[in-house]
Design a protein around this motif. Sequence first.
Motif, PDB file in Angstrom:
ATOM      1  N   VAL A 156      36.545  -4.758  -0.445  1.00  0.00           N
ATOM      2  CA  VAL A 156      37.021  -5.844  -1.310  1.00  0.00           C
ATOM      3  C   VAL A 156      35.892  -6.516  -2.081  1.00  0.00           C
ATOM      4  CG1 VAL A 156      38.906  -6.242   0.319  1.00  0.00           C
ATOM      5  CG2 VAL A 156      36.902  -7.741   0.377  1.00  0.00           C
ATOM      6  N   LYS A 157      34.662  -6.099  -1.867  1.00  0.00           N
ATOM      7  CA  LYS A 157      33.536  -6.721  -2.564  1.00  0.00           C
ATOM      8  C   LYS A 157      33.703  -6.591  -4.068  1.00  0.00           C
ATOM      9  CE  LYS A 157      29.902  -6.491   0.931  1.00  0.00           C
ATOM     10  NZ  LYS A 157      28.617  -5.855   1.352  1.00  0.00           N
ATOM     11  N   GLY A 158      33.457  -7.707  -4.743  1.00  0.00           N
ATOM     12  CA  GLY A 158      33.593  -7.721  -6.192  1.00  0.00           C
ATOM     13  C   GLY A 158      34.999  -8.013  -6.667  1.00  0.00           C
ATOM     14  N   ARG A 159      35.966  -7.999  -5.757  1.00  0.00           N
ATOM     15  CA  ARG A 159      37.358  -8.258  -6.142  1.00  0.00           C
ATOM     16  C   ARG A 159      37.905  -9.520  -5.484  1.00  0.00           C
ATOM     17  NH1 ARG A 159      41.237  -4.855  -4.612  1.00  0.00           N
ATOM     18  NH2 ARG A 159      40.135  -4.074  -2.754  1.00  0.00           N
ATOM     19  N   PHE A 160      37.474  -9.803  -4.273  1.00  0.00           N
ATOM     20  CA  PHE A 160      37.963 -10.960  -3.525  1.00  0.00           C
ATOM     21  C   PHE A 160      36.878 -12.032  -3.475  1.00  0.00           C
ATOM     22  CE2 PHE A 160      41.267  -8.754  -0.527  1.00  0.00           C
ATOM     23  CZ  PHE A 160      41.836  -8.138  -1.626  1.00  0.00           C
ATOM     24  N   ASP A 200      37.781 -25.595  -0.075  1.00  0.00           N
ATOM     25  CA  ASP A 200      38.051 -26.752  -0.924  1.00  0.00           C
ATOM     26  C   ASP A 200      38.153 -27.973  -0.016  1.00  0.00           C
ATOM     27  OD1 ASP A 200      39.162 -28.788  -2.490  1.00  0.00           O
ATOM     28  OD2 ASP A 200      40.270 -27.372  -3.730  1.00  0.00           O
ATOM     29  N   GLY A 201      37.076 -28.736   0.040  1.00  0.00           N
ATOM     30  CA  GLY A 201      37.046 -29.893   0.926  1.00  0.00           C
ATOM     31  C   GLY A 201      37.926 -31.035   0.471  1.00  0.00           C
ATOM     32  N   VAL A 202      38.199 -31.104  -0.812  1.00  0.00           N
ATOM     33  CA  VAL A 202      39.029 -32.186  -1.347  1.00  0.00           C
ATOM     34  C   VAL A 202      40.496 -31.966  -0.955  1.00  0.00           C
ATOM     35  CG1 VAL A 202      39.847 -33.303  -3.442  1.00  0.00           C
ATOM     36  CG2 VAL A 202      37.436 -32.637  -3.231  1.00  0.00           C
ATOM     37  N   ARG A 203      40.950 -30.735  -1.138  1.00  0.00           N
ATOM     38  CA  ARG A 203      42.348 -30.425  -0.820  1.00  0.00           C
ATOM     39  C   ARG A 203      42.512 -29.926   0.623  1.00  0.00           C
ATOM     40  NH1 ARG A 203      44.720 -26.389  -5.017  1.00  0.00           N
ATOM     41  NH2 ARG A 203      42.700 -25.363  -4.771  1.00  0.00           N
ATOM     42  N   ASN A 204      41.396 -29.812   1.331  1.00  0.00           N
ATOM     43  CA  ASN A 204      41.422 -29.348   2.726  1.00  0.00           C
ATOM     44  C   ASN A 204      42.037 -27.955   2.831  1.00  0.00           C
ATOM     45  OD1 ASN A 204      40.563 -30.270   5.381  1.00  0.00           O
ATOM     46  ND2 ASN A 204      42.713 -30.138   5.987  1.00  0.00           N
ATOM     47  N   LEU A 205      41.540 -27.046   2.011  1.00  0.00           N
ATOM     48  CA  LEU A 205      42.084 -25.701   1.966  1.00  0.00           C
ATOM     49  C   LEU A 205      40.983 -24.650   2.107  1.00  0.00           C
ATOM     50  CD1 LEU A 205      44.565 -25.960  -1.047  1.00  0.00           C
ATOM     51  CD2 LEU A 205      45.150 -25.949   1.384  1.00  0.00           C
ATOM     52  N   PHE A 206      41.346 -23.558   2.744  1.00  0.00           N
ATOM     53  CA  PHE A 206      40.514 -22.360   2.805  1.00  0.00           C
ATOM     54  C   PHE A 206      41.219 -21.340   1.918  1.00  0.00           C
ATOM     55  CE2 PHE A 206      37.601 -19.346   4.054  1.00  0.00           C
ATOM     56  CZ  PHE A 206      38.084 -18.335   4.866  1.00  0.00           C
ATOM     57  N   LEU A 207      40.471 -20.802   0.960  1.00  0.00           N
ATOM     58  CA  LEU A 207      41.101 -20.035  -0.111  1.00  0.00           C
ATOM     59  C   LEU A 207      40.605 -18.592  -0.147  1.00  0.00           C
ATOM     60  CD1 LEU A 207      40.586 -22.791  -2.822  1.00  0.00           C
ATOM     61  CD2 LEU A 207      42.690 -22.328  -1.565  1.00  0.00           C
ATOM     62  N   LEU A 208      41.483 -17.707  -0.583  1.00  0.00           N
ATOM     63  CA  LEU A 208      41.096 -16.329  -0.842  1.00  0.00           C
ATOM     64  C   LEU A 208      41.687 -15.941  -2.192  1.00  0.00           C
ATOM     65  CD1 LEU A 208      39.677 -13.759   0.195  1.00  0.00           C
ATOM     66  CD2 LEU A 208      41.920 -13.005   1.041  1.00  0.00           C
ATOM     67  N   GLN A 209      40.799 -15.750  -3.159  1.00  0.00           N
ATOM     68  CA  GLN A 209      41.230 -15.292  -4.475  1.00  0.00           C
ATOM     69  C   GLN A 209      41.095 -13.784  -4.502  1.00  0.00           C
ATOM     70  OE1 GLN A 209      39.211 -17.101  -7.820  1.00  0.00           O
ATOM     71  NE2 GLN A 209      40.033 -15.617  -9.257  1.00  0.00           N
ATOM     72  N   MET A 210      42.178 -13.106  -4.830  1.00  0.00           N
ATOM     73  CA  MET A 210      42.205 -11.645  -4.821  1.00  0.00           C
ATOM     74  C   MET A 210      42.525 -11.146  -6.215  1.00  0.00           C
ATOM     75  SD  MET A 210      44.186 -10.957  -1.207  1.00  0.00           S
ATOM     76  CE  MET A 210      45.743 -11.587  -1.802  1.00  0.00           C
ATOM     77  N   ASN A 211      41.588 -10.432  -6.801  1.00  0.00           N
ATOM     78  CA  ASN A 211      41.759  -9.856  -8.126  1.00  0.00           C
ATOM     79  C   ASN A 211      41.706  -8.336  -8.035  1.00  0.00           C
ATOM     80  OD1 ASN A 211      41.740 -12.459  -9.325  1.00  0.00           O
ATOM     81  ND2 ASN A 211      39.500 -12.444  -9.386  1.00  0.00           N
ATOM     82  N   LEU A 261      43.953  -6.108  -7.492  1.00  0.00           N
ATOM     83  CA  LEU A 261      44.596  -5.645  -6.264  1.00  0.00           C
ATOM     84  C   LEU A 261      45.008  -4.187  -6.356  1.00  0.00           C
ATOM     85  CD1 LEU A 261      46.528  -8.885  -5.424  1.00  0.00           C
ATOM     86  CD2 LEU A 261      44.946  -7.718  -3.888  1.00  0.00           C
ATOM     87  N   LYS A 262      44.886  -3.508  -5.230  1.00  0.00           N
ATOM     88  CA  LYS A 262      45.206  -2.086  -5.128  1.00  0.00           C
ATOM     89  C   LYS A 262      46.304  -1.898  -4.081  1.00  0.00           C
ATOM     90  CE  LYS A 262      40.312  -0.972  -5.909  1.00  0.00           C
ATOM     91  NZ  LYS A 262      39.127  -0.276  -5.365  1.00  0.00           N
ATOM     92  N   PRO A 263      47.043  -0.797  -4.153  1.00  0.00           N
ATOM     93  CA  PRO A 263      48.074  -0.557  -3.130  1.00  0.00           C
ATOM     94  C   PRO A 263      47.507  -0.605  -1.710  1.00  0.00           C
ATOM     95  CG  PRO A 263      48.398   0.921  -4.974  1.00  0.00           C
ATOM     96  CD  PRO A 263      47.099   0.197  -5.235  1.00  0.00           C
ATOM     97  N   GLU A 264      46.282  -0.183  -1.529  1.00  0.00           N
ATOM     98  CA  GLU A 264      45.691  -0.191  -0.190  1.00  0.00           C
ATOM     99  C   GLU A 264      45.351  -1.596   0.309  1.00  0.00           C
ATOM    100  OE1 GLU A 264      44.694   1.608  -2.851  1.00  0.00           O
ATOM    101  OE2 GLU A 264      42.486   1.823  -2.909  1.00  0.00           O
TER     102      GLU A 264
END
Length: 122
Positions: free
Chosen positions: A69-73, A78-89, A91-94
């Motif tokens: 996933v390197k380079g894609r995820f 986010d300390g303000v919204r109290n969130l742990f985030l994963l942005q995934m670009n 995306l592949k079927p796998e």
Amino acid sequence: QVQLMESGGGLVQPGGSLNLSCEPSQSIFNFAFMGWYRQAPDNVRELVAQFISSGSIHVPDKTDYTDAVKGRFTVSRDGVRNLFLLQMNGLKPEDTAVYYCYMQTGAGSQYWGQGTRVTVSS
């Protein structure tokens, strides 16, 4: 008991993007280690992205990713919204799997989210 609430999964076409969120029931700054894991059918659960808190505003936090996933995820806190985030670009079927949020305190207490399903298909 700490609860982790995940959101953001769904169905997306190959090449598309999704953003996963994980909200803990206490301050996100209580957790020294946070990770996103995934488990595809008939596969073991694997760590795909991790965030290691430095515990200091003067020292950068650390992130790391599995090679697939390197380079894609991108993982972030986010300390303000109290969130742990994963942005995934890109995306592949796998990438299809149930994605789980995981958090661990400095004292070693471990918590898992309930999982959110990501399906990449045309």
